[in-house]
Write an enzyme that holds these catalytic residues in place. Sequence first.
Site, PDB file in Angstrom:
ATOM      1  N   ARG A  71       0.814  -1.208   0.000  1.00  0.00           N
ATOM      2  CA  ARG A  71       0.000   0.000   0.000  1.00  0.00           C
ATOM      3  C   ARG A  71       0.859   1.275   0.000  1.00  0.00           C
ATOM      4  NH1 ARG A  71      -5.236   0.858   2.410  1.00  0.00           N
ATOM      5  NH2 ARG A  71      -5.250  -1.332   2.978  1.00  0.00           N
ATOM      6  N   LYS A 180       2.603 -19.027   6.738  1.00  0.00           N
ATOM      7  CA  LYS A 180       1.722 -19.500   7.795  1.00  0.00           C
ATOM      8  C   LYS A 180       1.166 -18.284   8.538  1.00  0.00           C
ATOM      9  CE  LYS A 180       3.118 -20.367  12.120  1.00  0.00           C
ATOM     10  NZ  LYS A 180       3.541 -19.217  12.921  1.00  0.00           N
ATOM     11  N   HIS A 210       8.745 -22.119   8.161  1.00  0.00           N
ATOM     12  CA  HIS A 210      10.186 -21.857   8.101  1.00  0.00           C
ATOM     13  C   HIS A 210      10.997 -22.882   8.904  1.00  0.00           C
ATOM     14  CE1 HIS A 210       9.580 -19.775  11.950  1.00  0.00           C
ATOM     15  NE2 HIS A 210      10.869 -19.887  12.144  1.00  0.00           N
ATOM     16  N   GLU A 248      10.408 -20.981  24.087  1.00  0.00           N
ATOM     17  CA  GLU A 248      10.893 -19.636  23.754  1.00  0.00           C
ATOM     18  C   GLU A 248      10.956 -18.815  25.024  1.00  0.00           C
ATOM     19  OE1 GLU A 248       9.758 -18.154  19.585  1.00  0.00           O
ATOM     20  OE2 GLU A 248       7.898 -18.814  20.515  1.00  0.00           O
ATOM     21  N   ASP A 267      -0.295 -21.004  16.703  1.00  0.00           N
ATOM     22  CA  ASP A 267       0.942 -20.324  16.305  1.00  0.00           C
ATOM     23  C   ASP A 267       2.108 -21.298  16.111  1.00  0.00           C
ATOM     24  OD1 ASP A 267       2.543 -18.023  15.801  1.00  0.00           O
ATOM     25  OD2 ASP A 267       3.393 -18.205  17.814  1.00  0.00           O
ATOM     26  N   HIS A 272       4.881 -25.800  13.357  1.00  0.00           N
ATOM     27  CA  HIS A 272       6.270 -26.169  13.630  1.00  0.00           C
ATOM     28  C   HIS A 272       6.361 -27.500  14.393  1.00  0.00           C
ATOM     29  CE1 HIS A 272       6.792 -22.215  12.202  1.00  0.00           C
ATOM     30  NE2 HIS A 272       6.802 -21.561  13.339  1.00  0.00           N
ATOM     31  N   LYS A 372       5.712 -19.776  25.427  1.00  0.00           N
ATOM     32  CA  LYS A 372       6.397 -18.474  25.408  1.00  0.00           C
ATOM     33  C   LYS A 372       6.838 -18.161  26.830  1.00  0.00           C
ATOM     34  CE  LYS A 372       5.141 -16.984  21.142  1.00  0.00           C
ATOM     35  NZ  LYS A 372       6.169 -16.702  20.140  1.00  0.00           N
TER      36      LYS A 372
HETATM   37  C1  BG6 Z   1       6.796 -18.126  14.249  1.00  0.00           C
HETATM   38  C2  BG6 Z   1       5.815 -17.821  15.346  1.00  0.00           C
HETATM   39  O1  BG6 Z   1       6.192 -18.925  13.264  1.00  0.00           O
HETATM   40  O2  BG6 Z   1       7.906 -18.818  14.777  1.00  0.00           O
HETATM   41  C3  BG6 Z   1       6.481 -17.054  16.455  1.00  0.00           C
HETATM   42  O3  BG6 Z   1       4.736 -17.065  14.826  1.00  0.00           O
HETATM   43  C4  BG6 Z   1       7.721 -17.768  16.937  1.00  0.00           C
HETATM   44  O4  BG6 Z   1       5.575 -16.864  17.540  1.00  0.00           O
HETATM   45  C5  BG6 Z   1       8.622 -18.104  15.761  1.00  0.00           C
HETATM   46  O5  BG6 Z   1       8.408 -16.924  17.847  1.00  0.00           O
HETATM   47  C6  BG6 Z   1       9.774 -18.964  16.196  1.00  0.00           C
HETATM   48  O6  BG6 Z   1      10.685 -19.094  15.140  1.00  0.00           O
HETATM   49  P1  BG6 Z   1      12.215 -19.392  15.433  1.00  0.00           P
HETATM   50  O7  BG6 Z   1      12.813 -19.612  14.091  1.00  0.00           O
HETATM   51  O8  BG6 Z   1      12.758 -18.192  16.140  1.00  0.00           O
HETATM   52  O9  BG6 Z   1      12.231 -20.592  16.309  1.00  0.00           O
END
Ligand code: BG6
Length: 521
Positions: A71, A180, A210, A248, A267, A272, A372
């Site tokens: 945008r 995602k 990822h 995390e 999430d 993951h 988290k």
């Molecule tokens: C993301 C989540 O997909 O992955 C985040 O939305 C998370 O909440 C992140 O912190 C973690 O990725 P990585 O590569 O730091 O483990």
Amino acid sequence: MTARGAVASPPDARVNPLREESVTLHAADPCTFIVFGASGDLTHRKLIPALFRLSKRRLLHPRTAIVGFARREFTDQAFREEMKKAVESGEASSAEWDRFAETLHYVPGVFEDHAAFRALGQLLSELEAKRGIPGNRIFYFATPPAAYAPLIRNIGATGLARRAIREERGVPWARVIIEKPFGHDLESARELNALVHTVFAESQIFRIDHYLGKETVQNILVFRLGNGIFEPLWNNRYVEQVQITVAESVGIEGRAAYFESSGIARDIFQNHMMQLLTLTAMEPPVRFEADPVRDEKVKVLRSIRPLSPEDVAKKTVRGQYAAGAVGGSAAPAYREEPGVDPRSEVETYLAARLKIDNWRWSGVPFFLRTGKRLAKRATEIAIVFRKPPYALFRHAGLAEIGANILRLRIQPDEGISLSFGAKSPGQTLHLDPVEMDFFYLTAFGHDPPEAYERLLLDCNLGDSTLFARHDEVELAWELTDSIRAAWGSAGPPLAKYPSGSWGPKEADEMIHRSGHHWYRL
Ligand code: BG6
């Protein structure tokens, strides 16, 4: 996953980037990356730095172009300046940046605006003619999920992706990378799959997670299947339990609006964690190629024993962080985070005990936990082996024998360790736990590369092994939905845990009930 990932090379070749360049340059077609959401966080933090690094390593075709679409009103020049800031300082001062910057272009527009898509189409044709790009296009959705539907409709309506469906040499192709979360439950994921299939064939769709781009995640399969000694032990005869942790130390990092509608189940658990689980539990694929690998992952998801609401109450824990301290600094409660409802019931922690009903894993519990604001950042898969019979050592007066644990450290300190008992020197028989450790950094001379580099390159090469297929995503939602639905009715109640701890005591109680405990990370 291409074979190049699995080939063991002599140490000098492994650290030589030119070797990889020569392998991939022949295969990577010239193409245009069209990044929707080009003024956003993901583009700044991940995509442009990854594309720049690929360009520096000569892994992008020299005729590649990158077009940002968002945008904000940028000229090409202003977009280049903005992207330069996104690339790490020190990395961007060279002639290499100038060479890269010249490939960057920008089209301002909103995702619903048909006219802006026609302008985009016009620019793509001009660039393709000018740079000699044979019409290959990668559309990257780096936008909030609400934009996916209008993007797909407009790409379809303006014919921007009208390309060969079956890839043939010399015929231009189109691919789409979708970030995602892919849907927010099973129903919305199905709808999104149906919509995207109206414009793209499944082979053109790259659903990104990822985690699959992380070297250590790819190494799960290579380690299991590329070594003679582990796969024979990888089953219920030798493995007592598996623990998968995605911990995390960070909180929600200013993403309250997103997290309030997502929670950790959507999430991290749905995507993951399911990737880690399927790669750990799957059968060997017939080939390291997209469909054989994904077929086996899907079989694991189909074999997970469904959880009834009563099972969910007993075998899952949902938690939310309270105030505490992480790494010596005070941390607020989730409910005190800016933008979070002070009475929010959203979970920031999830633990679950799953069973995989197949011949390999029958009877082996899989304990999963993610949260988290835990004590530290650590993603790890621990394979806990059955203990040897005790009789021999009982007579020697030994109190207990520990289990052998194989730990696949996904991050940080990427590597693998195996713990076992060794006789501690001395007159009496005494077993002490010791460890054999492998670290990527020391073994290969550098940390593994960023996940996005690998994934962008794989999409350019047309390899979707490290991307999720439609059925995989839907099955992961089915499990996640069943847990979330039961949480809405039968419980368990939301458990609180102090920030900086290892999660709620209810998660310890849950695992103790099955006679086990969480292994420390
Ligand atoms: C993301 C989540 O997909 O992955 C985040 O939305 C998370 O909440 C992140 O912190 C973690 O990725 P990585 O590569 O730091 O483990």
